[in-house]
Design an enzyme around this catalytic site. Sequence first.
Site, mmCIF file in Angstrom:
data_model
loop_
_atom_site.group_PDB
_atom_site.id
_atom_site.type_symbol
_atom_site.label_atom_id
_atom_site.label_comp_id
_atom_site.label_asym_id
_atom_site.label_seq_id
_atom_site.Cartn_x
_atom_site.Cartn_y
_atom_site.Cartn_z
ATOM 1 C CB ALA A 105 37.688 38.560 39.393
ATOM 2 C CG MET A 106 36.524 36.995 45.922
ATOM 3 S SD MET A 106 37.047 35.251 45.939
ATOM 4 C CE MET A 106 35.677 34.524 46.819
ATOM 5 C CD GLU A 107 34.366 32.651 44.030
ATOM 6 O OE1 GLU A 107 35.305 33.292 43.514
ATOM 7 O OE2 GLU A 107 34.523 31.535 44.565
ATOM 8 C CG ASN A 108 33.583 38.709 47.329
ATOM 9 O OD1 ASN A 108 34.213 37.924 48.022
ATOM 10 N ND2 ASN A 108 34.160 39.633 46.598
ATOM 11 C CD GLU A 132 35.618 35.490 39.497
ATOM 12 O OE1 GLU A 132 35.178 34.892 40.490
ATOM 13 O OE2 GLU A 132 36.750 35.247 39.008
ATOM 14 C CG HIS A 191 32.740 31.018 41.202
ATOM 15 N ND1 HIS A 191 32.979 29.683 41.425
ATOM 16 C CD2 HIS A 191 33.956 31.572 40.919
ATOM 17 C CE1 HIS A 191 34.280 29.443 41.286
ATOM 18 N NE2 HIS A 191 34.889 30.565 40.972
HETATM 19 N N1 PHE Z 1 37.846 32.344 43.754
HETATM 20 C C1 PHE Z 1 38.490 33.227 42.814
HETATM 21 C C2 PHE Z 1 38.127 32.712 41.434
HETATM 22 O O1 PHE Z 1 38.692 31.837 40.900
HETATM 23 C C3 PHE Z 1 39.958 33.286 42.904
HETATM 24 C C4 PHE Z 1 40.503 33.892 44.147
HETATM 25 C C5 PHE Z 1 41.054 33.095 45.110
HETATM 26 C C6 PHE Z 1 40.514 35.247 44.305
HETATM 27 C C7 PHE Z 1 41.587 33.628 46.265
HETATM 28 C C8 PHE Z 1 41.064 35.795 45.421
HETATM 29 C C9 PHE Z 1 41.613 34.996 46.408
HETATM 30 O O2 PHE Z 1 37.185 33.108 40.870
HETATM 31 ZN ZN ZN Z 2 36.876 30.689 40.355
#
Ligand code: PHE
Ligand code: ZN
Length: 876
Positions: A271-274, A307, A310
């Site tokens: 997943a991604m924390e946008n 997430e 973050h």
């Molecule tokens: N930053 C994300 C996380 O650890 C991981 C991630 C990195 C997702 C690169 C997509 C691409 O929560």
């Molecule tokens: Zn992370």
Amino acid sequence: MPADRRDDTPKAPLIRLADYRPPAWLVETTDLTFDLHPDATRVRARIDFTRNPDGPGGPLRLDGRGLRLLRASVNGEDVTDRLTLDAEGLTLDAPLPDAFVWECETVIAPAANTALEGLYLSNGMYCTQCEAQGFRKITYYPDRPDVMAVFSVRIEAPAELGTLLSNGEPGESGPLPGGRRYACWRDPWPKPSYLFALVAGDLRAVSDAFVTASGRKVALNVWVRPGDEDRCAYALDALKRAMRWDEEKYGREYDLSVFNIVAVDDFNMGAMENKGLNIFNSKYVLASPQTATDRDYELIESIVAHEYFHNWTGNRITCRDWFQLCLKEGLTVFRDQEFTADQRSAAVKRIEDVRQLRARQFREDAGPLAHPVRPDSYREINNFYTATVYEKGAEVIRMLRLLVGEETWRKGMDLYFERHDGQACAVEDWLKVFEDVSGRDLSQFKLWYEQAGTPRLRVREEWDGRALTLTLSQRVPPTPGQPDKKPMVIPVACGFLGQSGDEIAPRRLFELTEAEQSWRIELPERPTLSLLRGFSAPVILERDADPAERAFLLAHDSDPFNRWQAGAALAAEAIAAQTALRDGVPTLTPAPIAPGVVEALGKALRDETLDPAFRALILAPPSEDEIAQALFDRDGVVDPQVVHAARERWKDALTDALADDLAALRALHRPVGPYSPEAADAGRRALANGALALLARRPQGQADAAAQFAAADNMTDKLAALTALTHNGAPQADEALEAFRRQWAHDPLVMDKWRMIQATSPQPDAFARVKALSEAEDFQWRNPNRLRSLVGAFAMANPARFHAADGAPYRFYADWLLRMDKVNPQTAARMAGAFETWRRLDAGRQALARAQLQRIAAEPGLSRDLSEMVERMLDG
Ligand code: PHE
Ligand code: ZN
């Protein structure tokens, strides 16, 4: 050639931490307009640049990859013809004022983007993934985390894409001529480009609301494809609990009026924390009792929390550069671990985390891919989203908290937020905060960020009738590029047990800071030591303890982690004793397993005062990889098939000696009543199904497993039964697999489980099955979840079959890596890690593995991602 394929550049340059320079230009505001089209999305950018007074000066250099530039202007004046374009971006070498407006228009092709980085299409849904360097595939930009700007976004799309999302707060939206619509978003919080996100598709929201501690109302939405709405409740609930927890634990409130989560089917990571718009692999959102296991629920809870956390550790305070990745990831993993510990059982969570750490991070630290928690160079940053940065990064935070104490820890977190909110920071900033609140010098502690490799801790005890002299010594093994290591700060939590099993002195925290140190402790009687309580440091404890002492700790230790550890060590040592070198070759020995060892475990298993989840962990044998790591330390060579056979013997010994106990545990602990994913029920299922896994080594247990398979109303029990049948080669296995397939053929996430069971089966036909399944017409291998659950699971989680002596699986796997690399380099490179243990093997297997790595390395047009991985594995 697919649009995302990288150019045939000779070798990507090495990026070094030491070369960091501040950005030459800063950005105040970034306004983006998207005109969405599968083959030709137009992106208009309006960026407000100012010269950075602390920057190095120089021309305007913007990152960009795979973009078609239509036009660009500075303060309204066309500069298109004055730009120098190359594969990595553009340069404008013209005199520029200290502040100016850059505008440009680019065209990109989301439908052709199979790398799942930048803007891409997943089942007709537009979505983005920009961390780490995907934003440069959307428009030209200073694509680095220390450039933070306020983003405004306008999305224009065909009306059938009903939902148009981006970061921050929603603005105007409405119809456009020609069956189109638009929607605007504005994110008031300055952010780096890697946190930008956009989603557009036919989506449904499952919604709720959250009132923050200070009384602000936040709208919560989980966006999914039509039909998936009934599988969102748990993720939404986990989100609310995480939001509350961060308020109560750290005083951190959410800072926008809306929080969106979107589930997408094609995603490279979890997943991604946008900011305000988290994007998830659908696997970590969608759950119902019929489709998700207890483990899936637990992962959903922890990833949703991760997430969300973050938002403060990552988004409000971000990283100065990608070398500082652990600053946000290690800290956020630590925070999600603590959250789960509070929501469930802290003891069980700690044991699970340490098992993971040993299985993935210790393995990484011991091989050619070893790197520090803060690496000092890379060619492709995507290759550094590793167990070391994440999990060891979290252990470093945990040690820091232990060293400064709970209260100072909380003060430090407050100061960190206060001092650095809105900034892009480095590890040095983080450590300075804790030096300031604790008055400690953390310069030696910083070695945990800089030195790779798992420290070895040796223990000596001397008892003189009145006092114990405890001598601890440490050694950090050499790792690639780091032949010599300095002594680290190792916090060793220690308890003292008397003959009765009671604590005869308060717990102590020894801080080992030199290569060797001794402490003299006066005690009323000679103690049994409980060392490294709670796994107080990520080290390997080298200690020859006799089984009687381990059994004593398993029976009496008040520290649950060490209690489990004692049992785990008994099992690991019994298994290791099943093998020895004969003429330099790992061989099974006829050594019988001491009945006392099995009985010590049996006693703990029968102890009804102990949490069932904890007992399930005692029952679970150590992983084959963990055993292999220990045997490599002992023998210098490992035969994965011998490891497997030794572990099977251990399981047989347990089953033979404890059959009645196992049957009784299963009968007693199978939860009755409707399914609940709560920890208590999940723990009981884990114990019952752990017992079943062993019982199903015998015909009666197989009949029981078949009955459970037929009757189960939830995926946890169904999958446990199906695994027990398949992995034990039961006569009922094929029929059950077929029934499962017929029931779930329509559900790709459930079919991943079906494939994974077959891929991880120790039965001799596993490789043939994996091959056949991977060649099947309906196998959607371009989706990372699909390829990982079949081909990846086989290589990572079925060592006995992957490391076949003829090398055929190596060739098969290398073929898949090459195939995936042409489509999705990130996923191919991550999967390549299955080869990282190749130097543990005998000469024959090493030659076979090396040949495949070399074949990959020689492939023309190999991605930067995969080529860096195979080169490190060959060189390291
Ligand atoms: N930053 C994300 C996380 O650890 C991981 C991630 C990195 C997702 C690169 C997509 C691409 O929560
Ligand atoms: Zn992370």
